[in-house]
Structure formats: C-alpha cells, structure tokens
Motif scaffolding. Structure first.
Motif, PDB file in Angstrom:
ATOM      1  N   THR A  67       0.822  -1.202   0.000  1.00  0.00           N
ATOM      2  CA  THR A  67       0.000   0.000   0.000  1.00  0.00           C
ATOM      3  C   THR A  67       0.861   1.258   0.000  1.00  0.00           C
ATOM      4  N   ALA A  68       0.197   2.372  -0.237  1.00  0.00           N
ATOM      5  CA  ALA A  68       0.850   3.679  -0.149  1.00  0.00           C
ATOM      6  C   ALA A  68      -0.102   4.639   0.545  1.00  0.00           C
ATOM      7  N   LEU A  69       0.478   5.611   1.228  1.00  0.00           N
ATOM      8  CA  LEU A  69      -0.271   6.693   1.863  1.00  0.00           C
ATOM      9  C   LEU A  69       0.225   8.000   1.275  1.00  0.00           C
ATOM     10  N   ILE A  70      -0.690   8.761   0.692  1.00  0.00           N
ATOM     11  CA  ILE A  70      -0.368  10.060   0.116  1.00  0.00           C
ATOM     12  C   ILE A  70      -0.894  11.131   1.063  1.00  0.00           C
ATOM     13  N   GLY A  71      -0.016  12.040   1.471  1.00  0.00           N
ATOM     14  CA  GLY A  71      -0.406  13.081   2.408  1.00  0.00           C
ATOM     15  C   GLY A  71       0.398  14.344   2.213  1.00  0.00           C
ATOM     16  N   ASP A  72       0.057  15.355   3.008  1.00  0.00           N
ATOM     17  CA  ASP A  72       0.674  16.671   2.836  1.00  0.00           C
ATOM     18  C   ASP A  72       1.588  17.105   3.975  1.00  0.00           C
ATOM     19  N   ILE A  73       1.699  16.291   5.018  1.00  0.00           N
ATOM     20  CA  ILE A  73       2.561  16.687   6.140  1.00  0.00           C
ATOM     21  C   ILE A  73       3.348  15.489   6.666  1.00  0.00           C
ATOM     22  N   GLY A  74       4.306  15.795   7.506  1.00  0.00           N
ATOM     23  CA  GLY A  74       5.203  14.772   8.036  1.00  0.00           C
ATOM     24  C   GLY A  74       4.517  13.674   8.814  1.00  0.00           C
ATOM     25  N   SER A  75       3.437  13.982   9.528  1.00  0.00           N
ATOM     26  CA  SER A  75       2.767  12.923  10.300  1.00  0.00           C
ATOM     27  C   SER A  75       2.172  11.855   9.381  1.00  0.00           C
ATOM     28  N   ASP A  76       1.767  12.243   8.174  1.00  0.00           N
ATOM     29  CA  ASP A  76       1.294  11.251   7.205  1.00  0.00           C
ATOM     30  C   ASP A  76       2.450  10.328   6.803  1.00  0.00           C
ATOM     31  N   MET A  77       3.606  10.930   6.541  1.00  0.00           N
ATOM     32  CA  MET A  77       4.768  10.148   6.109  1.00  0.00           C
ATOM     33  C   MET A  77       5.258   9.235   7.230  1.00  0.00           C
ATOM     34  N   GLU A  78       5.197   9.724   8.458  1.00  0.00           N
ATOM     35  CA  GLU A  78       5.622   8.911   9.601  1.00  0.00           C
ATOM     36  C   GLU A  78       4.677   7.727   9.811  1.00  0.00           C
ATOM     37  N   ALA A  79       3.377   7.943   9.666  1.00  0.00           N
ATOM     38  CA  ALA A  79       2.417   6.837   9.789  1.00  0.00           C
ATOM     39  C   ALA A  79       2.681   5.781   8.716  1.00  0.00           C
ATOM     40  N   ALA A  80       2.991   6.229   7.506  1.00  0.00           N
ATOM     41  CA  ALA A  80       3.319   5.285   6.432  1.00  0.00           C
ATOM     42  C   ALA A  80       4.591   4.510   6.791  1.00  0.00           C
ATOM     43  N   ARG A  81       5.629   5.222   7.195  1.00  0.00           N
ATOM     44  CA  ARG A  81       6.915   4.581   7.502  1.00  0.00           C
ATOM     45  C   ARG A  81       6.780   3.553   8.624  1.00  0.00           C
ATOM     46  N   ILE A  82       6.138   3.937   9.721  1.00  0.00           N
ATOM     47  CA  ILE A  82       6.016   3.035  10.865  1.00  0.00           C
ATOM     48  C   ILE A  82       5.208   1.793  10.507  1.00  0.00           C
ATOM     49  N   SER A  83       4.189   1.960   9.679  1.00  0.00           N
ATOM     50  CA  SER A  83       3.324   0.827   9.334  1.00  0.00           C
ATOM     51  C   SER A  83       3.928  -0.073   8.267  1.00  0.00           C
ATOM     52  N   GLY A  84       4.888   0.428   7.514  1.00  0.00           N
ATOM     53  CA  GLY A  84       5.483  -0.354   6.428  1.00  0.00           C
ATOM     54  C   GLY A  84       4.895  -0.036   5.063  1.00  0.00           C
ATOM     55  N   ALA A  85       4.074   1.013   4.984  1.00  0.00           N
ATOM     56  CA  ALA A  85       3.522   1.460   3.695  1.00  0.00           C
ATOM     57  C   ALA A  85       4.486   2.455   3.057  1.00  0.00           C
TER      58      ALA A  85
END
Length: 184
Positions: free
Chosen positions: A124-142
């Motif tokens: 999966t991928a998570l597309i977002g506009d701020i760092g917390s979106d990117m951190e949620a993706a990174r921690i989850s493995g997306a």
C-alpha cells in the motif's frame, strides 16, 4: 523510495485535508469542500486499475467538541459526491493528548485499513501533505508520498523519501512502480 520486490500495489490511502481537499480547519460545512487540483482524475485513474482507495484522517475537532461525527460524515459524503466513491474511510476523532494508536503519526489507521482490505502494508501507499502522514506510512510499512502545500514545513519535505508536486504526479509514481513490477 519504492521498495524493490514483487509485491503488487493493492491499495492507496489518502489524507483528507490538504491532500484530497483544501484544508478548512474544523470544517463542518459540506458547502466549503473544494477538491485539490487533479483529485478526481487521480482517484479515477486508481479506480480504473482496480486499486482500492481510502481516506485516513485525523479529525481532532470531534475530540475537542468543535465538530460532531455527523458533521464529519456530512463533509465526507460531500467529498464522495465530488470525487466519486471511496472504498473506505477511517477517522481518528482523538486529540493528541489522548495518545491513541490511530492518530497519525501513529500507524493505527494504516494498519486498520490494511486489515479491513486484507492487504499487507508493504502493498500500500499513503499520500499526504505533512510529516505525520509520512511517519504513519513509515512506521506501518507502507510507502509514503508527500504532496507539499504551503503549510508543509521544509524539514518535512527534506525528510520525505518520495515527494510529488501534486496528486497526479503522486499517482504516476505509484502506477509506474506497479507497471514495473516493483512494490509500492
């Protein structure tokens, strides 16, 4: 980034405010919903490839007593009227002090979405506009793809592994990786 491997792209998740629609803080009025450029077309491209799409959104206005869940639902319904149907909505109503496992940057919403759809975060991928979106993706493995807006901090852009100028470019990155047979 694009982790090399053979895992297919099986779902794409989007942040809501500042990513799919213009951010109107604590918006309770569906009439104020304005899609971001290329939002409808980008979602339609994913749909045409059979890729499920969902929204993962922090909505602390509920926890703060500023919004009701019915108001959030009304805004979300308007988003679907404008952008087309979405396969799933996961909303975190908590305030930061609640220290819940769902509020981004925690991975809870990504993991819940993956469980609901029966996919692995690596697919999966998570597309977002701020760092917390990117951190949620990174921690989850997306895979995380940052689409900066004027409120995105420079440090968040620098820290992001993938940055796209807009939603169309973010979806291009994902579909090109999928066509090349690499994981999201």
């Amino acid at each position: 980034m694009g982790t090399s491997g053979t895992a297919p792209l099986r779902a794409v998740f989007f942040d809501r405010d500042g990513t799919l629609i213009h951010d109107v803080p604590y918006n309770a009025d569906p009439a104020r919903v304005r899609p971001m450029p290329h939002a409808r077309e980008s979602l339609q491209r994913l749909r045409s490839h059979g890729i499920p799409i969902g929204v993962l959104s922090n909505q602390s206005g509920v926890g703060r007593g500023i919004l009701t869940t019915a108001e959030v639902d009304a805004v979300n319904n308007r988003i679907e009227q404008l952008l087309g149907p979405l396969d799933l909505w996961i909303i975190c109503p908590h305030i930061p002090a609640d220290r819940c496992s769902c509020r981004k940057p925690a991975p809870g919403m990504v993991l819940q979405a993956c469980s609901t759809l029966g996919v692995s975060p690596s697919e999966t991928a998570l597309i977002g506009d701020i760092g917390s979106d990117m951190e949620a993706a990174r921690i989850s493995g997306a895979r995380g793809i940052l689409v900066p807006t004027p409120v995105t901090r420079a440090a968040e852009v620098e820290a992001a592994l993938d940055v796209a100028v807009d939603l169309e470019a973010a979806v291009d990155l994902l579909l090109k990786a999928a066509a090349a047979g690499t994981a999201p």
